[in-house]
Enzyme design. Structure first.
Site, mmCIF file in Angstrom:
data_model
loop_
_atom_site.group_PDB
_atom_site.id
_atom_site.type_symbol
_atom_site.label_atom_id
_atom_site.label_comp_id
_atom_site.label_asym_id
_atom_site.label_seq_id
_atom_site.Cartn_x
_atom_site.Cartn_y
_atom_site.Cartn_z
ATOM 1 N N CYS A 393 0.713 -1.270 0.020
ATOM 2 C CA CYS A 393 0.144 0.058 0.078
ATOM 3 C C CYS A 393 0.958 1.332 0.150
ATOM 4 C CB CYS A 393 -1.041 -0.090 1.222
ATOM 5 S SG CYS A 393 -2.516 1.213 0.878
ATOM 6 N N GLN A 397 3.334 2.928 -3.179
ATOM 7 C CA GLN A 397 3.119 4.429 -3.353
ATOM 8 C C GLN A 397 4.623 5.185 -3.313
ATOM 9 O OE1 GLN A 397 0.139 6.032 -1.085
ATOM 10 N NE2 GLN A 397 -1.598 5.112 -1.893
ATOM 11 N N HIS A 524 -3.689 -4.736 0.585
ATOM 12 C CA HIS A 524 -3.040 -5.348 1.719
ATOM 13 C C HIS A 524 -3.110 -7.033 1.520
ATOM 14 C CE1 HIS A 524 -2.429 -1.783 4.061
ATOM 15 N NE2 HIS A 524 -3.725 -1.453 3.105
ATOM 16 N N GLU A 526 -1.333 -9.062 2.735
ATOM 17 C CA GLU A 526 -1.241 -9.737 4.318
ATOM 18 C C GLU A 526 -2.659 -10.305 4.911
ATOM 19 O OE1 GLU A 526 -0.491 -6.652 3.673
ATOM 20 O OE2 GLU A 526 -1.141 -5.066 5.113
HETATM 21 N N1 GLN Z 1 -1.819 6.507 2.965
HETATM 22 C C1 GLN Z 1 -1.956 5.885 1.805
HETATM 23 C C2 GLN Z 1 -3.166 6.148 1.201
HETATM 24 O O1 GLN Z 1 -4.302 6.441 1.917
HETATM 25 C C3 GLN Z 1 -1.848 4.536 1.973
HETATM 26 C C4 GLN Z 1 -2.742 3.856 2.985
HETATM 27 C C5 GLN Z 1 -2.102 2.671 3.300
HETATM 28 O O2 GLN Z 1 -1.052 2.062 3.439
HETATM 29 N N2 GLN Z 1 -3.156 1.693 3.840
HETATM 30 O O3 GLN Z 1 -3.658 5.912 0.060
#
Ligand code: GLN
Length: 552
Positions: A393, A397, A524, A526
């Protein structure tokens, strides 16, 4: 809505919190499954948050997202992992959720002019939710874990609901108390008094436990069992010894040693549907115990502020996912915590060199600015030094941002979550989210739960999953900005998974001729890793880590 013949097991905690009530509940479910029953676990959390999504993971542990998108407590993750089930929203409730529906009903004249009170209305809402949950899953036995400890003010209504359910379901309801027997240092002897007091407290609610699961550092001796039995009005064989053990996954096997499954079925007047089948579970536990050769994985996070023991809870599913894949590959995972903020000070060069000793690096999910620049430095190091990297996640990014800054040369590449005015908004807000953020509507409004992703053939992701379409769980507000996709791809990044309409990038990776494993996912994975079915992407990452270790 009384479901005929459905059985309910209520699990209460006595003495103190944190002694493994969730694991006990999951393990009860697991042994009943092994005897051929369909089990429906339910977690009841006494707090007033409507869901767990707004809580800080350092205070409350990780937020576990269900397939439906409901943000729940980490115990739900334990249930899913132990039972191999995808749970539904109906498997979870909080006081906030319960009160919210009662108040909404009141506002809609649903109580037809009555004075609305905690008893009966809130209590009955709890009961109807438990019964509804039992109804939807085609299950035979519900195991209901009441959050908190007996004597807490907040969970009293849930305990009262359990008592009233006993009155309407009689032989179909069983009460279990998970207690703790301390061995005070100076005394050196296991003490039963706190358990006796906790049972008295439960008695004061009109509830007599049928079974006591006695947690302690060491196994209970006969004398202690007898003492608890006589003072708490249970039979000695219904006092189950639950000593500390190496791994939580051994708990169902330990319970079976004390014949807990048989005892429960006896109370509920049920006959086992099959011969107890824990073969696959035992073989997993054997692998776990026998794995010797280590694989060193670093998890780079920022939730380090409240001490190490809380930390592992904040990333619980990630740790378990690493373990399952490592054991599957007959390796012993050695997980190290790295505080990303440490890479932001003057010594970051030496710190980065220290990363050499890891076979693989994970940057898990996260929010906000703190520690981000440190994470980006770590990702750059992993990419340039070909250390297997897995971004979950936020970790995906930030890998895209790192690539944009250092390969595409876009120096101020960033996410608008941190810098809304940056020139190169590599990670931008998902269009649907803009209005929600502007209105300050944060609770339960992220892109949540299961969505499909279509995979590109010939990629690491496709090879790992071995299929074209996958379903994964999400929790995010931001995404790879579509305006930069072409540029990133021209420069070697491969988007190997995207939403079926092609708009949202779900997986980013580098080709294996450039890097043995550099892959990030917007979801995710996991959350779907299970002991008996490890997650394919974690397994692929660990294979790469093992390969890296061999190359030295
Ligand atoms: N903060 C980022 C978003 O909202 C990643 C969220 C996360 O890692 N769950 O897109």
């Amino acid at each position: 809505m009384k479901k005929k013949n459905h059985k309910y097991i209520f699990v209460f905690g006595g003495v103190m919190s944190g002694v493994g009530k969730g694991v006990a509940t999951s393990s009860i479910g697991r042994i009943l499954q092994a005897k051929g029953f369909k089990v429906n676990p339910i977690k009841v959390d006494p707090y007033l948050n409507v869901d767990a999504g707004t809580m800080n993971p350092t205070e409350h542990g990780e937020v576990f997202v269900l397939r439906s998108g409901l943000e729940t407590d980490q115990d739900m993750g334990n249930y899913e992992r132990f039972l191999g089930l995808d749970l539904k929203s109906e498997n979870y409730m909080t006081s906030g959720m319960v009160y919210k529906s009662v108040i909404e009903r009141e506002r809609n004249l649903g109580y037809r002019g009555k004075c609305v009170e905690a008893i009966p209305h809130v209590r009955d809402e709890i009961i109807s939710r438990i019964e509804k949950s039992a109804d939807i899953n085609g299950s035979q036995i519900s195991v209901v874990e009441i959050g908190g400890t007996i004597g807490d003010f907040q969970n009293a209504l849930f305990i009262e609901a359990a008592r009233v359910m006993k009155m309407s379901h009689f032989d179909d309801v069983l009460f279990v108390m998970v207690s703790y027997l301390p061995i005070p240092n100076k005394i050196g002897e296991m003490k039963t008094k706190p358990t006796q007091n906790a049972v008295r407290q439960l008695n004061s609610f009109g509830i007599q436990p049928d079974i006591i699961i006695a947690r302690s550092e060491i196994p209970l001796d006969k004398k202690r069992k007898e003492k608890i039995a006589i003072s708490c009005s249970v039979r000695p064989e219904n006092v189950i010894s639950a000593p500390d053990i190496e791994s939580i996954y051994e708990v169902p096997l330990n319970f079976e040693k004390d014949k807990l499954g048989e005892i429960i079925l006896g109370f509920l007047k049920l006959k086992p549907q099959t011969k107890t089948d824990l073969v696959a579970w035992k073989s997993f536990v054997n692998k776990l115990k026998n794995a010797k050769e280590e694989v060193n994985i670093a998890i780079v996070g920022k939730y380090f502020d409240t001490g190490d023991f809380v930390l592992s809870d904040a990333y619980l599913s990630v740790i378990e996912a690493v373990k399952f894949s490592a054991f599957h590959l007959n390796r012993k995972p050695k997980i190290s915590w790295i505080n990303s903020k440490d890479f932001e000070n003057g010594h970051s060069k030496e710190m980065l060199l220290g990363l050499k000793k890891y076979d693989g690096i994970i940057v898990p999910g996260g929010f906000g600015e703190s520690g981000v620049e440190g994470k980006i430095k770590v990702i750059q190091y992993a990419r340039e030094h070909k250390i297997p990297y897995f971004g979950l996640c936020y970790g995906m990014q930030l890998a895209t941002i790192e690539y944009s800054r250092h390969v595409l040369g876009l120096k101020d590449a960033n996410t608008v979550e941190i810098n809304p005015n940056t020139t190169h908004k590599i990670i931008d807000v998902i269009p649907d989210q803009k209005k929600l953020i502007a209105e300050g509507r944060y609770g339960g409004t992220m892109r949540l739960g299961a969505y499909l992703a279509v995979l590109k053939k010939g990629t690491i992701a496709h090879k790992a999953y071995g299929k074209d379409i996958v379903e994964e769980r999400h929790r995010h507000r931001y995404e790879v900005n579509p305006e930069y996709i072409e540029k990133l791809e021209e420069n070697g990044m491969v988007f190997s998974g995207c939403s079926p309409d092609g708009t949202l990038m779900e997986i980013a990776e580098l080709p294996q001729n450039k890097h043995p494993f550099f892959l990030g996912v917007q979801f995710h994975p996991e959350l779907q890793a299970r002991p008996l079915t490890p997650h394919p992407l974690f397994t692929e990452f660990l294979k790469a880590a093992i390969g890296h270790k061999k190359r030295g």
